[in-house]
Design a protein around this motif. Structure first.
Motif, PDB file in Angstrom:
ATOM      1  N   LYS A   1      36.223 -56.865 -65.204  1.00  0.00           N
ATOM      2  CA  LYS A   1      36.139 -58.279 -64.858  1.00  0.00           C
ATOM      3  C   LYS A   1      36.082 -59.101 -66.152  1.00  0.00           C
ATOM      4  O   LYS A   1      36.969 -59.028 -66.965  1.00  0.00           O
ATOM      5  N   GLY A   2      34.995 -59.867 -66.372  1.00  0.00           N
ATOM      6  CA  GLY A   2      34.925 -60.690 -67.575  1.00  0.00           C
ATOM      7  C   GLY A   2      34.281 -60.018 -68.764  1.00  0.00           C
ATOM      8  O   GLY A   2      34.168 -60.613 -69.839  1.00  0.00           O
ATOM      9  N   LEU A   3      33.863 -58.743 -68.596  1.00  0.00           N
ATOM     10  CA  LEU A   3      33.155 -58.038 -69.663  1.00  0.00           C
ATOM     11  C   LEU A   3      34.110 -57.139 -70.443  1.00  0.00           C
ATOM     12  O   LEU A   3      34.889 -56.382 -69.853  1.00  0.00           O
ATOM     13  N   GLU A   4      34.050 -57.214 -71.788  1.00  0.00           N
ATOM     14  CA  GLU A   4      34.933 -56.418 -72.647  1.00  0.00           C
ATOM     15  C   GLU A   4      34.121 -55.676 -73.706  1.00  0.00           C
ATOM     16  O   GLU A   4      33.138 -56.209 -74.226  1.00  0.00           O
ATOM     17  N   PHE A   5      34.568 -54.468 -73.995  1.00  0.00           N
ATOM     18  CA  PHE A   5      34.045 -53.744 -75.154  1.00  0.00           C
ATOM     19  C   PHE A   5      35.212 -53.289 -75.996  1.00  0.00           C
ATOM     20  O   PHE A   5      36.188 -52.714 -75.490  1.00  0.00           O
ATOM     21  N   PHE A   6      35.116 -53.527 -77.318  1.00  0.00           N
ATOM     22  CA  PHE A   6      36.147 -53.059 -78.245  1.00  0.00           C
ATOM     23  C   PHE A   6      35.458 -52.342 -79.404  1.00  0.00           C
ATOM     24  O   PHE A   6      34.486 -52.852 -79.965  1.00  0.00           O
ATOM     25  N   GLY A   7      35.965 -51.169 -79.750  1.00  0.00           N
ATOM     26  CA  GLY A   7      35.395 -50.398 -80.842  1.00  0.00           C
ATOM     27  C   GLY A   7      36.410 -50.106 -81.927  1.00  0.00           C
ATOM     28  O   GLY A   7      37.620 -50.052 -81.683  1.00  0.00           O
ATOM     29  N   ASN A   8      35.918 -49.927 -83.149  1.00  0.00           N
ATOM     30  CA  ASN A   8      36.772 -49.616 -84.295  1.00  0.00           C
ATOM     31  C   ASN A   8      36.045 -48.573 -85.149  1.00  0.00           C
ATOM     32  O   ASN A   8      35.048 -48.888 -85.804  1.00  0.00           O
ATOM     33  N   PHE A   9      36.539 -47.342 -85.125  1.00  0.00           N
ATOM     34  CA  PHE A   9      35.908 -46.241 -85.855  1.00  0.00           C
ATOM     35  C   PHE A   9      36.929 -45.708 -86.862  1.00  0.00           C
ATOM     36  O   PHE A   9      37.909 -45.076 -86.495  1.00  0.00           O
ATOM     37  N   GLU A  10      36.646 -45.970 -88.147  1.00  0.00           N
ATOM     38  CA  GLU A  10      37.671 -45.853 -89.186  1.00  0.00           C
ATOM     39  C   GLU A  10      37.183 -45.026 -90.373  1.00  0.00           C
ATOM     40  O   GLU A  10      36.008 -45.080 -90.745  1.00  0.00           O
ATOM     41  N   ARG A  11      38.130 -44.289 -90.953  1.00  0.00           N
ATOM     42  CA  ARG A  11      37.836 -43.497 -92.150  1.00  0.00           C
ATOM     43  C   ARG A  11      39.044 -43.601 -93.091  1.00  0.00           C
ATOM     44  O   ARG A  11      40.189 -43.346 -92.677  1.00  0.00           O
ATOM     45  N   ALA A  12      38.801 -44.010 -94.333  1.00  0.00           N
ATOM     46  CA  ALA A  12      39.874 -44.164 -95.322  1.00  0.00           C
ATOM     47  C   ALA A  12      39.531 -43.367 -96.574  1.00  0.00           C
ATOM     48  O   ALA A  12      38.391 -43.404 -97.054  1.00  0.00           O
ATOM     49  N   LYS A  13      40.521 -42.673 -97.106  1.00  0.00           N
ATOM     50  CA  LYS A  13      40.336 -41.841 -98.294  1.00  0.00           C
ATOM     51  C   LYS A  13      41.461 -42.140 -99.275  1.00  0.00           C
ATOM     52  O   LYS A  13      42.639 -42.167 -98.908  1.00  0.00           O
ATOM     53  N   GLY A  14      41.102 -42.369-100.557  1.00  0.00           N
ATOM     54  CA  GLY A  14      42.145 -42.670-101.531  1.00  0.00           C
ATOM     55  C   GLY A  14      41.564 -42.991-102.887  1.00  0.00           C
ATOM     56  O   GLY A  14      40.373 -42.779-103.144  1.00  0.00           O
ATOM     57  N   ARG A  15      42.414 -43.539-103.764  1.00  0.00           N
ATOM     58  CA  ARG A  15      41.972 -43.825-105.132  1.00  0.00           C
ATOM     59  C   ARG A  15      42.844 -44.920-105.745  1.00  0.00           C
ATOM     60  O   ARG A  15      43.945 -45.215-105.269  1.00  0.00           O
ATOM     61  N   ALA A  16      42.335 -45.473-106.831  1.00  0.00           N
ATOM     62  CA  ALA A  16      43.095 -46.429-107.637  1.00  0.00           C
ATOM     63  C   ALA A  16      43.925 -45.680-108.671  1.00  0.00           C
ATOM     64  O   ALA A  16      43.760 -44.468-108.864  1.00  0.00           O
ATOM     65  N   ALA A  17      44.786 -46.383-109.364  1.00  0.00           N
ATOM     66  CA  ALA A  17      45.693 -45.733-110.320  1.00  0.00           C
ATOM     67  C   ALA A  17      44.937 -45.096-111.474  1.00  0.00           C
ATOM     68  O   ALA A  17      45.382 -44.092-112.037  1.00  0.00           O
ATOM     69  N   THR A  18      43.807 -45.636-111.857  1.00  0.00           N
ATOM     70  CA  THR A  18      43.046 -45.115-113.005  1.00  0.00           C
ATOM     71  C   THR A  18      42.094 -43.988-112.616  1.00  0.00           C
ATOM     72  O   THR A  18      41.427 -43.428-113.485  1.00  0.00           O
ATOM     73  N   GLU A  19      42.008 -43.661-111.338  1.00  0.00           N
ATOM     74  CA  GLU A  19      41.075 -42.638-110.880  1.00  0.00           C
ATOM     75  C   GLU A  19      41.784 -41.305-110.691  1.00  0.00           C
ATOM     76  O   GLU A  19      42.968 -41.258-110.316  1.00  0.00           O
TER      77      GLU A  19
END
Length: 510
Positions: A396-414
């Motif tokens: 009806k008028g009730l909403e749930f939104f989830g965001n479960f995130e994982r990021a792995k990486g590096r910069a050019a100097t790393e």
């Protein structure tokens, strides 16, 4: 016949003709009025605001031609005050009738009707009627009432004989932020084929006009061939420079001048949003979604530094089903990966900047240079591999939104990778007719390493607020936000940092 007689005869003949013409006009006009008076009338034929009917007495039981009275529209100035009658008239309109008509096929509206629409719809609800061009726009303005503080140790820097503490926070007051604006252009080129372009007319980071994206969306075969037509019933192709479809959060965020889809004011702490050059292919059937795409890996398409560049690959799978009028469930999983880049911007591609101006910035802060105040950009600009899962439940008028995130990486100097994690939970309740009013709450946390080998730091943000749709194109909302920075080094300006306060925002989108 003399000239005098000839002239007299000509004048008499002319006068007779004019009299006959007038008489004929009167007869015709009388016939028309009689036809109108006695013909059946629809509601569309009722007297207009500029006419009024003469009162007709109730007829007797004997209905003779002589007893009938003709209803004739006469000038309103004779019988009624136009201003009073217009003021007393009540227009019968529903809420959505004030929204502009949709002219493009497979189009996601920029106004309230676009809320909880994720990928552009694939349907034939609008028939193709030839080439069409449609313009749109969006404007957003905030009033900021935030305060900030920190416990960072002084870091003194001397420049030109003047010593300053770079960890001293800039003083921020309460007041309006600069307005932001978007301009939209859509063109229907053929059945199921359209082109779209978005321009940032005014943004926090780019004060000048800036083209955000432009792409071609193909939902039908350009060739009328049965095998291709059958394939394109399920397939969508997008090509050009576009907002990549990584995750579902980018469908619910504020996009510069258009914040009508964001129930609150600020976007996520780690804002996964960028535009890249490439293509995406979608397959949709029976609620299932699969997408694969390849892009150049950066927000700018360049041919320089080829040895430092590699393509980005993105995939998405999901299921979206409206089980009943009251219940909908959607869940998607997305992946984005690039092995090498000069400047990857998955978490730093928003040219519009943050809604929270100057928070946790030092005294030299400017609107454009520190455009992402309050956000975390993990700095994985060389290589990145990121995953996100997005559940969405609507009852009806009730909403749930989830965001479960994982990021792995590096910069050019790393030389080694770092990991950042983000979790978001958002609840929205919409009520009143047409869900014009809503309340919302969001809790957002991020955690990760600023540099390789250092302890994790974290940021926590709570947001609560609500909004009111005056029309489908006009929204006003308010938010209270409280953000805290934990475990940052003592020499980092964000050490012991926090900001809190209220934001008021108004949006127009069409």
């Amino acid at each position: 016949m003399t000239h005098t007689h000839t002239k007299y005869f000509h004048n008499a003949l002319t006068s007779s003709i004019q009299e006959m013409t007038v008489t004929r006009s009167i007869v015709v006009l009388s016939a028309v009025l009689a036809t109108v008076a006695f013909a059946p009338r629809s509601s569309a034929q009722e007297p207009s605001k500029m006419s009024v009917a003469v009162t007709v007495p109730k007829p007797s039981t004997t209905d003779t031609a002589a007893s009938r009275q003709t209803v004739i529209a006469v000038p309103e100035s004779v019988t009624v005050d136009t201003v009073k009658k217009t003021a007393g008239a009540k227009s019968i309109r529903n809420f959505l009738s004030t929204a502009p008509g949709i002219q493009m096929q497979n189009y996601r509206p920029e106004d309230k009707r676009g809320i909880n629409v994720f990928e552009a719809p694939k349907d034939e609800s609008l028939a193709y009627e030839g080439f069409k061009l449609q313009w749109g726009a969006a404007f957003t303005q905030q009033f900021q009432g935030l305060d900030h503080s920190n416990t960072a140790a002084p870091v003194l820097v001397t420049t030109g004989g003047v010593t300053t503490n770079t960890n001293q926070l800039i003083r921020i007051g309460h007041g309006p932020n600069n307005a932001t604006a978007n301009l939209y252009l859509n063109g229907q080129l053929a059945r199921g084929i359209r082109v779209a372009m978005t321009t940032y007319s005014s943004a926090r980071h780019h004060n000048e006009t800036w083209v955000k994206d432009g792409y071609l969306l193909v939902d039908a075969s350009p060739i009328d061939w049965a095998p291709l037509n059958n394939i394109m019933k399920y397939v969508t192709i997008r090509a050009g420079h576009f907002e990549i479809n990584y995750g579902d959060a980018h469908f619910r965020r504020s996009d510069n001048g258009n914040s009508i889809r964001n129930a609150l004011v600020g976007n996520y702490i780690m804002d996964a949003f960028t535009t890249e050059v490439g293509g995406e292919v979608y397959v949709r059937a029976n609620g299932f979604l699969a997408m694969a795409g390849v892009t150049g890996g950066e927000s700018r398409g360049m041919i320089t530094n080829p040895q430092k560049r590699s393509p980005s690959y993105l995939t998405k799978i999901g299921y979206d089903k409206q089980f009943s009028d009251d219940f909908r469930f959607r869940i998607t999983g997305s992946e984005y990966a690039t092995a090498s880049s000069v400047s990857n911007t998955l978490f730093s591609g928003d040219r519009a900047g943050s809604r929270y101006y100057d928070v946790l910035q030092n005294t030299s802060s400017t609107e454009a240079a520190q455009a992402w105040s309050g956000a975390i950009q993990p700095g994985m600009s060389n290589s990145i591999h990121s995953y996100v899962i997005n559940p969405f439940v609507q009852f009806k008028g009730l909403e749930f939104f989830g965001n479960f995130e994982r990021a792995k990486g590096r910069a050019a100097t790393e030389t080694a990778n770092r990991t950042w994690k983000q979790n978001v939970g958002e609840v929205v309740y919409r009520f009143l007719p047409d869900q014009r009013l809503y309340v919302a709450a969001r809790y957002n946390t991020v955690k990760g390493q600023l540099t390789v080998g250092t302890p994790d730091v974290s940021v926590k943000r709570s947001q609560i607020g609500g909004g009111w749709f005056l029309t489908p194109n006009l929204l006003t909302k308010i938010e209270y936000v409280n953000q805290k920075y934990l475990d940052f080094p003592t020499t980092d300006i964000r050490n012991g940092g926090k900001f809190k306060g209220f934001m008021v925002e108004g949006v127009v989108a069409f």
